[in-house]
Design an enzyme around this catalytic site. Structure first.
Site, PDB file in Angstrom:
ATOM      1  N   SER A 143       0.794  -1.219   0.000  1.00 39.05           N
ATOM      2  CA  SER A 143       0.000   0.000   0.000  1.00 39.05           C
ATOM      3  C   SER A 143       0.835   1.281   0.000  1.00 39.05           C
ATOM      4  O   SER A 143       1.616   1.506  -0.901  1.00 39.05           O
ATOM      5  CB  SER A 143      -0.959  -0.032   1.192  1.00 39.05           C
ATOM      6  N   HIS A 144       0.692   2.071   1.055  1.00 39.78           N
ATOM      7  CA  HIS A 144       1.354   3.373   1.124  1.00 39.78           C
ATOM      8  C   HIS A 144       2.783   3.273   1.623  1.00 39.78           C
ATOM      9  O   HIS A 144       3.480   4.282   1.672  1.00 39.78           O
ATOM     10  CB  HIS A 144       0.554   4.267   2.075  1.00 39.78           C
ATOM     11  N   ASP A 307      -2.543   6.490  -3.427  1.00 44.21           N
ATOM     12  CA  ASP A 307      -1.405   5.821  -2.798  1.00 44.21           C
ATOM     13  C   ASP A 307      -0.800   4.728  -3.677  1.00 44.21           C
ATOM     14  O   ASP A 307      -1.146   4.609  -4.858  1.00 44.21           O
ATOM     15  CB  ASP A 307      -1.829   5.226  -1.449  1.00 44.21           C
ATOM     16  N   ASP A 309      -1.181   1.462  -4.035  1.00 43.79           N
ATOM     17  CA  ASP A 309      -2.037   0.506  -4.749  1.00 43.79           C
ATOM     18  C   ASP A 309      -3.376   1.095  -5.157  1.00 43.79           C
ATOM     19  O   ASP A 309      -4.285   0.355  -5.560  1.00 43.79           O
ATOM     20  CB  ASP A 309      -2.230  -0.765  -3.914  1.00 43.79           C
ATOM     21  N   ASP A 311      -5.879   2.556  -3.546  1.00 47.24           N
ATOM     22  CA  ASP A 311      -7.141   2.497  -2.799  1.00 47.24           C
ATOM     23  C   ASP A 311      -7.354   3.707  -1.891  1.00 47.24           C
ATOM     24  O   ASP A 311      -8.461   3.963  -1.455  1.00 47.24           O
ATOM     25  CB  ASP A 311      -7.293   1.174  -2.020  1.00 47.24           C
ATOM     26  N   ARG A 312      -6.284   4.449  -1.607  1.00 49.78           N
ATOM     27  CA  ARG A 312      -6.457   5.640  -0.769  1.00 49.78           C
ATOM     28  C   ARG A 312      -6.608   6.888  -1.623  1.00 49.78           C
ATOM     29  O   ARG A 312      -6.171   6.896  -2.782  1.00 49.78           O
ATOM     30  CB  ARG A 312      -5.240   5.842   0.134  1.00 49.78           C
ATOM     31  N   LYS A 406     -11.480  -0.097  -0.602  1.00 48.28           N
ATOM     32  CA  LYS A 406     -11.598   1.344  -0.762  1.00 48.28           C
ATOM     33  C   LYS A 406     -11.060   1.682  -2.146  1.00 48.28           C
ATOM     34  O   LYS A 406     -10.314   0.898  -2.729  1.00 48.28           O
ATOM     35  CB  LYS A 406     -10.867   2.086   0.341  1.00 48.28           C
TER      36      LYS A 406
HETATM   37  C1  G16 Z   1      -4.954  -0.623   5.476  1.00 47.07           C
HETATM   38  C2  G16 Z   1      -6.345  -1.075   5.795  1.00 47.07           C
HETATM   39  C3  G16 Z   1      -7.147   0.075   6.343  1.00 47.07           C
HETATM   40  C4  G16 Z   1      -6.445   0.689   7.541  1.00 47.07           C
HETATM   41  C5  G16 Z   1      -5.025   1.075   7.154  1.00 47.07           C
HETATM   42  C6  G16 Z   1      -4.220   1.533   8.344  1.00 47.07           C
HETATM   43  O1  G16 Z   1      -4.990   0.298   4.434  1.00 47.07           O
HETATM   44  O2  G16 Z   1      -6.996  -1.580   4.655  1.00 47.07           O
HETATM   45  O3  G16 Z   1      -8.391  -0.425   6.701  1.00 47.07           O
HETATM   46  O4  G16 Z   1      -7.130   1.813   7.975  1.00 47.07           O
HETATM   47  O5  G16 Z   1      -4.359  -0.039   6.610  1.00 47.07           O
HETATM   48  O6  G16 Z   1      -4.102   0.466   9.236  1.00 47.07           O
HETATM   49  P1  G16 Z   1      -3.207   0.570  10.528  1.00 47.07           P
HETATM   50  O7  G16 Z   1      -3.737   1.754  11.279  1.00 47.07           O
HETATM   51  O8  G16 Z   1      -3.395  -0.729  11.232  1.00 47.07           O
HETATM   52  O9  G16 Z   1      -1.787   0.826  10.078  1.00 47.07           O
HETATM   53  P2  G16 Z   1      -3.944   0.214   3.247  1.00 47.07           P
HETATM   54  O10 G16 Z   1      -4.279   1.354   2.349  1.00 47.07           O
HETATM   55  O11 G16 Z   1      -2.603   0.358   3.912  1.00 47.07           O
HETATM   56  O12 G16 Z   1      -4.141  -1.122   2.642  1.00 47.07           O
END
Ligand code: G16
Length: 570
Positions: A143-144, A307, A309, A311-312, A406
């Site tokens: 992801s990010h 981000d 991937d 989704d953000r 998302k």
């Molecule tokens: C993932 C999850 C989200 C979550 C985020 C942060 O997002 O899909 O639901 O809000 O991580 O999680 P944490 O607070 O546990 O670091 P992504 O965009 O990173 O896949």
């Protein structure tokens, strides 16, 4: 760790018998399948969103193969099943795709639908799983988190509904990986994935697809793209920062291609293995260039970023960015402006730690509003059961029932649709919204890279405070404190230890540890306050929340533990 190989062919965790081997040989006339002895790996427990580790951990011999084997067994992927495969293009994505093709073939997977060049944004992968009736999908992304040999890598499994595996399955994957004695592998050379088309590899069909086409068709059904195109034709200017990640090709096709935004609207639009050195997290801390451009009096009318991937999302107006909780609330309030949602909103959900802005809109619209733990996987059941149409999180995630993830570009198009339909700017829309519903000031303070023992001490302190007597809490102005436990309204499953909440008048202070980091521990501290007074609706969030932030530090004993300023503030 690997010592020998032998013939095999029984997926689903069954013991490998002679009959399985014969069946596998018959089915795979042209593929040689081996059992590679390796593992087990006892550190493959998925976190908030899949398994995320340092890239070098994934580069260890047999590490990725073992996880994929565990996924296929734990998810009981049947012989001949179709799976979707793709990732955000970060370093290792290309090699990982080839490895997964070999393990999938070794386990009797019938068809792999792979994004061209091994690329698929997370929401597009979710859509492909659903639209192609696939059994599930494997998405490669951290992801990010930054990418590269010294950065992070990740992998997650999404089920038939297109959504992230629920907790029960991720736990099974972990347990399976902890016990595996090896994995099944087909001896295949590199499979070309650079051009759309189908290739039968002697049992396994690899179908390479254009990653953007289906996604655009879906957006066409949800939004009034012609109206948005007319707005661009009349001179509307936008900047979309793809942050060197996977959304670039989607954004170029949709924004510059379909909607006619000026060439160059999409910046950092080529997916790069290290994201061009960007930390591909669309928030004010990591998308500084975009914010600077939008602060310029002559800047674009609308800004957005996504981000790693895809989704953000972050939405930016002239001189201000939209807090994710507000974004969800504004979209819900304006749902009727988007053709795909007009008159059909069933309900909404947000995670515990997301601001309550959307609750106020749901209340006014007489819609149910659910509060879930952090993690998109918790929205899946609510969406599948038709209980909600929209959902969102403070971590710059917004989405709907169109997929089970998302969706960054979706949120951007939704906002563009609202701007085009109302003729109002982002700041005008926000001002109207706050005047009507009040404003939920929100901030998240992250304390990253903490020594896990120190983080445990902080949590211990928070737990103690949470369980503390009423008097002690009242002295701090806290009315109520609790540890959040979620009972899924659809299947009754219970998720414990999902964060600590302190309510103080119109304010809430919440704590939890991140489940997506790869180094040390990250304490997340969420602070929000509801404000209705007209003369206090347009303050800087850090200023408006200063007293509540001080309360948060006190509750967690951060000064006593000599933990300085947060490393990231959003
Ligand atoms: C993932 C999850 C989200 C979550 C985020 C942060 O997002 O899909 O639901 O809000 O991580 O999680 P944490 O607070 O546990 O670091 P992504 O965009 O990173 O896949």
């Amino acid at each position: 760790m690997c010592s020998t190989t032998r013939w095999c062919g029984a997926p689903g965790g069954a013991k490998i018998g002679r009959r399985d081997i014969d069946a596998a040989q018959k089915r795979r006339k042209f593929l040689e399948i081996r059992f590679v002895e390796a593992g087990p790996f006892t550190d493959q427990r998925p976190g908030t969103s899949g398994l995320r580790k340092k890239t070098r951990v994934f580069e260890q011999a047999h590490y990725l193969e073992t996880f994929v084997q565990a996924v296929l067994e734990a998810a009981a992927v049947p012989r001949g099943a179709t799976l979707v495969l793709g990732g955000d293009g970060r370093y290792l994505n290309d090699r990982a795709v080839q490895t997964i093709v070999r393990v999938a073939a070794g386990n009797g997977v019938g068809r792999l639908i792979v994004g061209r060049d091994g690329l698929l944004s997370t929401p597009a992968a979710s859509h492909l799983i659903r639209s192609r009736g696939a059994h599930g999908g494997i998405i490669l992304s951290a992801s990010h988190n930054p990418g590269g040999p010294d950065g992070d890598f990740g992998i997650k499994y999404n089920g038939q509904n297109g959504g992230p595996a629920p907790e029960a399955l991720t736990e099974r994957i972990f347990e399976t990986a902890s016990k595996l004695k090896g994995y099944r592998l087909a001896d295949l050379g590199p499979v070309p994935v650079g051009e759309p088309g189908r290739r039968d590899l002697g049992g396994l069909v690899v179908e390479v697809v254009d990653p953007v086409a289906d996604y655009l068709a879906l957006m066409e059904r949800l939004f009034d793209l012609d109206r948005i195109a007319a707005m661009f034709a009349s001179g509307f200017r936008m900047r979309f920062d793809a942050m060197g990640a996977v959304t670039g090709p989607y954004a170029k096709t949709v924004l510059e291609g379909r909607l006619g935004a000026a060439p160059g609207t999409v910046v950092n639009g080529d997916p790069l293995p290290d994201f061009g050195g960007h930390h591909p997290d669309p928030n004010p801390a990591h998308a500084k260039e975009l914010l600077a451009e939008m602060a310029d009096a002559d800047g674009p009318d609308f800004g957005a970023a996504s981000d790693g991937d895809g989704d953000r999302n972050m939405i930016v107006g002239r001189g201000l960015y939209v807090s994710p909780g507000d974004s969800l609330a504004v979209l819900l309030a304006n749902a009727d402006l988007a053709p795909g949602y007009r008159g059909r909103v069933a309900g909404v959900a947000r995670s515990l730690v997301t601001s309550r802005a959307v609750d106020r809109v749901a209340d006014a619209m007489r819609l149910p509003c659910y509060q879930t733990p952090t993690g998109w996987k918790f929205f899946g059941n609510l969406l599948d059961a038709g209980l909600i149409t929209f959902c969102g999180e403070e971590s710059f995630g917004t989405g709907s029932d169109h997929v089970r993830e998302k969706d960054g570009l979706w949120a951007v198009l939704f906002w563009l649709n609202v701007v085009a339909a109302t003729g109002k700017s982002v700041s005008e829309l926000l001002a109207d919204h706050w005047a009507r519903f009040g404003r939920d000031y929100f901030t998240r303070h992250d304390y990253e890279g903490l020594d896990p023992e120190v983080a445990a001490e902080v949590v211990g302190r928070v737990v103690e405070r949470c369980a503390g007597g009423e008097k002690e809490l009242a002295a701090l102005g806290v009315d109520r404190a609790y540890e959040f436990e979620y009972v899924d309204p659809v299947d009754g499953s219970v998720s414990r230890n999902q964060g600590y909440c302190f309510e103080a008048g119109e304010a809430r202070v919440l704590f939890r540890l991140s489940g997506t980091g790869t180094e040390g521990a990250t304490l997340r501290c969420y602070v929000e306050r509801y404000e209705r007074r007209p003369d206090r609706l347009h303050l800087d969030a850090q200023t408006a929340l200063a007293d509540d932030i001080a309360l948060a530090r006190d509750l967690a004993g951060l000064d006593a533990l000599r933990i300085g300023a947060p490393t990231t503030i959003t």
